[in-house]
Scaffold this active site. Structure first.
Site, mmCIF file in Angstrom:
data_model
loop_
_atom_site.group_PDB
_atom_site.id
_atom_site.type_symbol
_atom_site.label_atom_id
_atom_site.label_comp_id
_atom_site.label_asym_id
_atom_site.label_seq_id
_atom_site.Cartn_x
_atom_site.Cartn_y
_atom_site.Cartn_z
ATOM 1 N N SER A 90 0.840 -1.302 0.075
ATOM 2 C CA SER A 90 0.166 0.003 0.037
ATOM 3 C C SER A 90 0.916 0.910 -0.078
ATOM 4 O O SER A 90 1.811 1.429 -0.823
ATOM 5 C CB SER A 90 -1.030 -0.242 1.117
ATOM 6 O OG SER A 90 -0.306 -0.038 2.439
ATOM 7 N N ASP B 278 3.535 11.831 9.150
ATOM 8 C CA ASP B 278 2.559 12.535 9.594
ATOM 9 C C ASP B 278 1.758 11.480 10.557
ATOM 10 O O ASP B 278 0.395 11.504 10.712
ATOM 11 C CB ASP B 278 1.543 12.519 8.145
ATOM 12 C CG ASP B 278 1.580 11.144 7.469
ATOM 13 O OD1 ASP B 278 1.917 10.168 8.015
ATOM 14 O OD2 ASP B 278 1.217 11.316 6.215
ATOM 15 N N HIS C 293 2.913 7.738 7.708
ATOM 16 C CA HIS C 293 4.063 7.440 6.744
ATOM 17 C C HIS C 293 5.269 7.779 7.264
ATOM 18 O O HIS C 293 5.574 8.374 8.098
ATOM 19 C CB HIS C 293 3.652 8.123 5.126
ATOM 20 C CG HIS C 293 2.110 7.785 4.856
ATOM 21 N ND1 HIS C 293 1.152 8.550 5.210
ATOM 22 C CD2 HIS C 293 1.604 6.456 4.218
ATOM 23 C CE1 HIS C 293 0.063 7.972 4.518
ATOM 24 N NE2 HIS C 293 0.211 6.931 3.838
#
Length: 274
Positions: free
Chosen positions: A14, A187, A190
Site C-alpha cells: 500500500s 504524519d 507514513h
C-alpha cells in the site's frame, strides 16, 4: 523485460510501498544499493488493504509469466487494522480474514518459481496525536490506533513462522528509541527518511542472514557486465585501466557490517572518490 536478465525484486503493498521511491525512501535506497545487480520494481497502491491485493494478485504476479521475481517484499496491514466504519465501507479487514488473505498471498508468491523468495513487512507503529494533527477528522469513525497495529503485526509474524516465510516486525523495530514518532513518521502514518532507513536496515539483515542460494544480499550478488574495459579510467601505472565495477560509493559503506567492510577495504586498492 530488458536484457540480459537481472534479478527482479518487487515491492508490493500500500502507501508505505507507493511512497518508497520518494527522495530518501526505502525503495530508492534499495535501488541505489542494488545498481548493476537487481532491478527494484514498484507495485505500490495507496489506500489498499489485503482484500485489494488478493483481487489482482494473479494479474500482478501471473504464474505463467516467462520471468519470475527473485524477491517479493510485501506490505499490507496498516489499512486492514483501521477501525471498522459504521457504514461497513472502508479499509478495515477483520484480523482472522487479514491473516487468511496474507497466507494466500504468501502461498501464491512462493508458487511462482523455485527461486522466488518472499519477505513480509508488518505495519509500523502509528502516532495517533500526529495523525489527528495532520489529517484532522478525516479518520473519524475509522481510526488508526497503535494498539491495533501491534496486534496485526504480532499476528502476521506468528503466521509467517508457521509458513516458514521471512517476516520483519516494523512495529517493534521502530521502538528502539523513545522518540520514534518524531524520528520515523512524517504524519503519524507514513515514513520519514529516517523511518525508511530502518526498513532498509531490517531488509538487509534478513537478506544477509537468509540461507538462500543464490544469496540476494547486495554484497553477495554479481554485478552486470563486470569485465575489464580499455575505456575505463587509466590507473596510476599509466598503462592499464581501473575496473570500476566493484567500486562502491562512500555512502554505501554504512550498509556493510564490520566483516563486509573489512573485506572490501582490504580488497580495494582504488580510493573511493564519491
Amino acid at each position: 523485460m530488458m536484457g540480459p536478465g537481472r534479478p527482479e525484486f518487487v515491492l508490493f503493498g500500500s502507501s508505505i510501498v507507493q511512497m518508497s521511491f520518494s527522495d530518501g525512501g526505502w525503495g530508492s535506497l534499495l535501488t541505489d544499493l542494488y545498481d548493476r545487480k537487481a532491478d527494484i520494481i514498484l507495485r505500490g497502491y495507496s489506500g489498499w488493504n489485503s482484500r485489494n491485493a488478493l483481487q489482482v494478485l494473479n494479474q500482478i504476479f501471473p504464474q505463467d509469466a516467462a520471468d519470475q521475481p527473485s524477491l517479493v517484499v510485501v506490505y499490507f496491514g496498516g489499512n486492514d487494522a483501521m477501525q471498522p466504519h459504521p457504514s461497513g465501507l472502508g479499509p478495515h479487514v477483520p484480523l482472522f480474514e487479514y491473516l487468511e488473505n496474507m497466507k494466500k498471498i504468501a502461498l501464491h508468491l512462493r508458487s511462482l518459481s523455485g527461486k522466488t523468495r518472499v519477505v513480509f513487512l508488518t505495519s509500523p507503529p502509528v502516532d495517533e496525536a500526529m495523525i489527528r494533527q495532520c489529517f484532522g477528522n478525516a479518520f473519524d469513525k475509522q481510526e488508526r490506533t497503535n494498539e491495533a497495529c501491534r496486534i496485526y503485526s504480532d499476528a502476521l509474524v506468528d503466521m509467517c513462522k508457521q509458513l516458514d516465510v521471512k517476516a520483519i516486525n516494523l512495529w517493534k523495530a521502530f521502538q528502539h528509541r523513545d522518540d520514534w514518532a518524531e524520528a520515523y513518521l512524517a504524519d503519524g502514518i507514513h515514513l520519514t527518511a529516517g523511518g525508511s532507513r530502518v526498513v532498509v536496515k531490517e531488509i538487509l539483515k534478513v537478506l544477509r542472514e537468509a540461507e538462500w542460494e543464490p544469496s540476494l544480499h547486495w554484497m553477495s550478488m554479481p554485478a552486470e557486465f563486470p569485465e575489464d574495459s580499455p575505456y575505463y579510467p587509466v590507473g596510476p601505472d599509466g598503462e592499464t585501466t581501473v575496473n570500476v565495477t566493484d567500486i562502491i560509493s562512500q555512502w554505501k559503506t554504512e550498509w556493510m557490517d564490520d566483516k563486509e567492510l573489512e573485506a572490501f577495504t582490504s580488497k580495494s586498492s582504488v580510493p573511493i572518490p564519491f
